[in-house]
Write a protein that holds these residues in place. Structure first.
Motif, PDB file in Angstrom:
ATOM      1  N   LEU A 186      40.422 -16.252  44.920  1.00 30.82           N
ATOM      2  CA  LEU A 186      40.101 -16.752  43.588  1.00 30.82           C
ATOM      3  C   LEU A 186      41.299 -16.599  42.664  1.00 30.82           C
ATOM      4  O   LEU A 186      42.250 -15.874  42.967  1.00 30.82           O
ATOM      5  CB  LEU A 186      38.901 -15.988  43.005  1.00 30.82           C
ATOM      6  CG  LEU A 186      37.582 -16.109  43.757  1.00 30.82           C
ATOM      7  CD1 LEU A 186      36.546 -15.187  43.142  1.00 30.82           C
ATOM      8  CD2 LEU A 186      37.073 -17.553  43.742  1.00 30.82           C
ATOM      9  N   ARG A 187      41.231 -17.272  41.526  1.00 26.28           N
ATOM     10  CA  ARG A 187      42.278 -17.154  40.516  1.00 26.28           C
ATOM     11  C   ARG A 187      41.656 -16.666  39.208  1.00 26.28           C
ATOM     12  O   ARG A 187      40.488 -16.930  38.939  1.00 26.28           O
ATOM     13  CB  ARG A 187      42.965 -18.507  40.288  1.00 26.28           C
ATOM     14  CG  ARG A 187      43.626 -19.074  41.545  1.00 26.28           C
ATOM     15  CD  ARG A 187      44.231 -20.426  41.282  1.00 26.28           C
ATOM     16  NE  ARG A 187      44.862 -20.987  42.477  1.00 26.28           N
ATOM     17  CZ  ARG A 187      45.481 -22.161  42.526  1.00 26.28           C
ATOM     18  NH1 ARG A 187      45.557 -22.905  41.444  1.00 26.28           N
ATOM     19  NH2 ARG A 187      46.014 -22.593  43.648  1.00 26.28           N
ATOM     20  N   ALA A 188      42.434 -15.976  38.414  1.00 20.67           N
ATOM     21  CA  ALA A 188      41.955 -15.461  37.131  1.00 20.67           C
ATOM     22  C   ALA A 188      42.356 -16.430  36.027  1.00 20.67           C
ATOM     23  O   ALA A 188      43.500 -16.857  35.948  1.00 20.67           O
ATOM     24  CB  ALA A 188      42.530 -14.072  36.854  1.00 20.67           C
ATOM     25  N   GLU A 189      41.390 -16.777  35.176  1.00 17.10           N
ATOM     26  CA  GLU A 189      41.635 -17.691  34.067  1.00 17.10           C
ATOM     27  C   GLU A 189      42.251 -16.940  32.892  1.00 17.10           C
ATOM     28  O   GLU A 189      41.750 -15.890  32.486  1.00 17.10           O
ATOM     29  CB  GLU A 189      40.320 -18.347  33.637  1.00 17.10           C
ATOM     30  CG  GLU A 189      40.425 -19.227  32.407  1.00 17.10           C
ATOM     31  CD  GLU A 189      41.342 -20.415  32.635  1.00 17.10           C
ATOM     32  OE1 GLU A 189      42.529 -20.310  32.267  1.00 17.10           O
ATOM     33  OE2 GLU A 189      40.888 -21.412  33.197  1.00 17.10           O
ATOM     34  N   ALA A 190      43.348 -17.478  32.357  1.00 16.40           N
ATOM     35  CA  ALA A 190      44.014 -16.824  31.229  1.00 16.40           C
ATOM     36  C   ALA A 190      43.569 -17.386  29.888  1.00 16.40           C
ATOM     37  O   ALA A 190      43.697 -16.733  28.860  1.00 16.40           O
ATOM     38  CB  ALA A 190      45.537 -16.969  31.368  1.00 16.40           C
ATOM     39  N   ALA A 191      43.051 -18.615  29.868  1.00 14.67           N
ATOM     40  CA  ALA A 191      42.752 -19.296  28.605  1.00 14.67           C
ATOM     41  C   ALA A 191      41.250 -19.305  28.332  1.00 14.67           C
ATOM     42  O   ALA A 191      40.439 -19.468  29.229  1.00 14.67           O
ATOM     43  CB  ALA A 191      43.269 -20.733  28.648  1.00 14.67           C
ATOM     44  N   GLY A 192      40.897 -19.137  27.043  1.00 18.42           N
ATOM     45  CA  GLY A 192      39.527 -19.329  26.600  1.00 18.42           C
ATOM     46  C   GLY A 192      38.505 -18.356  27.160  1.00 18.42           C
ATOM     47  O   GLY A 192      37.356 -18.723  27.363  1.00 18.42           O
ATOM     48  N   ASN A 193      38.888 -17.114  27.406  1.00 20.05           N
ATOM     49  CA  ASN A 193      37.953 -16.181  28.016  1.00 20.05           C
ATOM     50  C   ASN A 193      36.919 -15.631  27.040  1.00 20.05           C
ATOM     51  O   ASN A 193      35.857 -15.200  27.449  1.00 20.05           O
ATOM     52  CB  ASN A 193      38.720 -15.025  28.665  1.00 20.05           C
ATOM     53  CG  ASN A 193      39.343 -15.424  29.983  1.00 20.05           C
ATOM     54  OD1 ASN A 193      38.669 -15.920  30.861  1.00 20.05           O
ATOM     55  ND2 ASN A 193      40.638 -15.229  30.104  1.00 20.05           N
ATOM     56  N   ARG A 194      37.248 -15.598  25.768  1.00 23.63           N
ATOM     57  CA  ARG A 194      36.329 -15.112  24.738  1.00 23.63           C
ATOM     58  C   ARG A 194      35.739 -13.743  25.089  1.00 23.63           C
ATOM     59  O   ARG A 194      34.542 -13.518  25.023  1.00 23.63           O
ATOM     60  CB  ARG A 194      35.192 -16.117  24.530  1.00 23.63           C
ATOM     61  CG  ARG A 194      35.618 -17.475  24.001  1.00 23.63           C
ATOM     62  CD  ARG A 194      36.054 -17.374  22.541  1.00 23.63           C
ATOM     63  NE  ARG A 194      36.353 -18.677  21.978  1.00 23.63           N
ATOM     64  CZ  ARG A 194      35.453 -19.437  21.332  1.00 23.63           C
ATOM     65  NH1 ARG A 194      34.215 -18.999  21.183  1.00 23.63           N
ATOM     66  NH2 ARG A 194      35.805 -20.597  20.836  1.00 23.63           N
TER      67      ARG A 194
END
Length: 210
Positions: A186-194
């Protein structure tokens, strides 16, 4: 674009496909060059419609990905996250932020001033404070195993993301969590995590892992 996304939500089919061909738009001055991917389903059939298109290089030949295909072949395939309607994305983000804020406000002081300060805290700082308040004695190794189990068992949302609360892993940085997710495919999302950590097969902006 929003209408097309909504159409895919209503009549689209989720399939796992393999990238069989990759190409880019011809160079035209400073104009951005989109990336195109021809996809083939596991049953050997071609994913109908135009090729999958992205603004950055996300896939290589032979790589598998999950997409929403248009059975009528009018619309190009999109990843589950892209196919979500804008309203759904905003609603999910708002709900996640509200849930995290409620937990923080309950654990911390009840004054409005304290709430405003806590809302500005970084997830890692909030996680350390959470550990102090709850007397969490788990080791970093135990937290890593807990995160692996969450990534294995937590269901993905409609955008294809698995969400976890960073305060549950107070000794892990976002970069370390990204590394663990990467080891699990999997990949970790850097944008818009809130306030949440989000992980998926494809992300808009990946967190560097180490």
């Amino acid at each position: 674009m929003a209408r097309e996304n909504l159409t895919l939500q209503q009549r689209g089919e989720k399939v796992t496909a393999t990238v069989v061909k990759v190409w880019r738009d011809p160079a035209q001055g400073r104009k951005a060059r989109d990336h195109h991917y021809a996809l083939e389903r596991r049953d050997g059939g071609k994913v109908p419609g135009p090729p999958l298109k992205t603004r950055s290089a996300l896939y290589a030949v032979g790589q598998e990905t999950t997409v929403i295909q248009d059975p009528e072949g009018e619309l190009g395939p999109r990843t589950p996250g892209e196919a979500d309607a804008t309203g759904d994305a905003l609603g999910a983000g708002g709900f996640a932020f509200s849930a995290l804020a409620a937990v923080g406000w309950t654990a911390w002081r009840g004054s409005d001033a304290a709430r405003r300060r806590d809302a500005r805290r970084k997830p890692e700082a909030s996680a350390r404070a959470y550990k102090t308040l709850t007397r969490d004695r788990s080791t970093p190794q135990e937290q890593e195993e807990k995160l692996r189990e969450a990534l294995r068992s937590f269901p993905a949302d409609r955008r294809g993301y698995v969400k976890v609360a960073p305060e549950s892993y107070p000794d892990l940085s976002h970069q370390r969590a990204a590394r663990i997710a990467w080891e699990m495919g999997l990949r970790a999302e850097a944008a818009g995590n809130r306030g949440s950590w989000r992980f998926g097969e494809t992300v808009v902006e990946e967190v560097p892992h180490r």
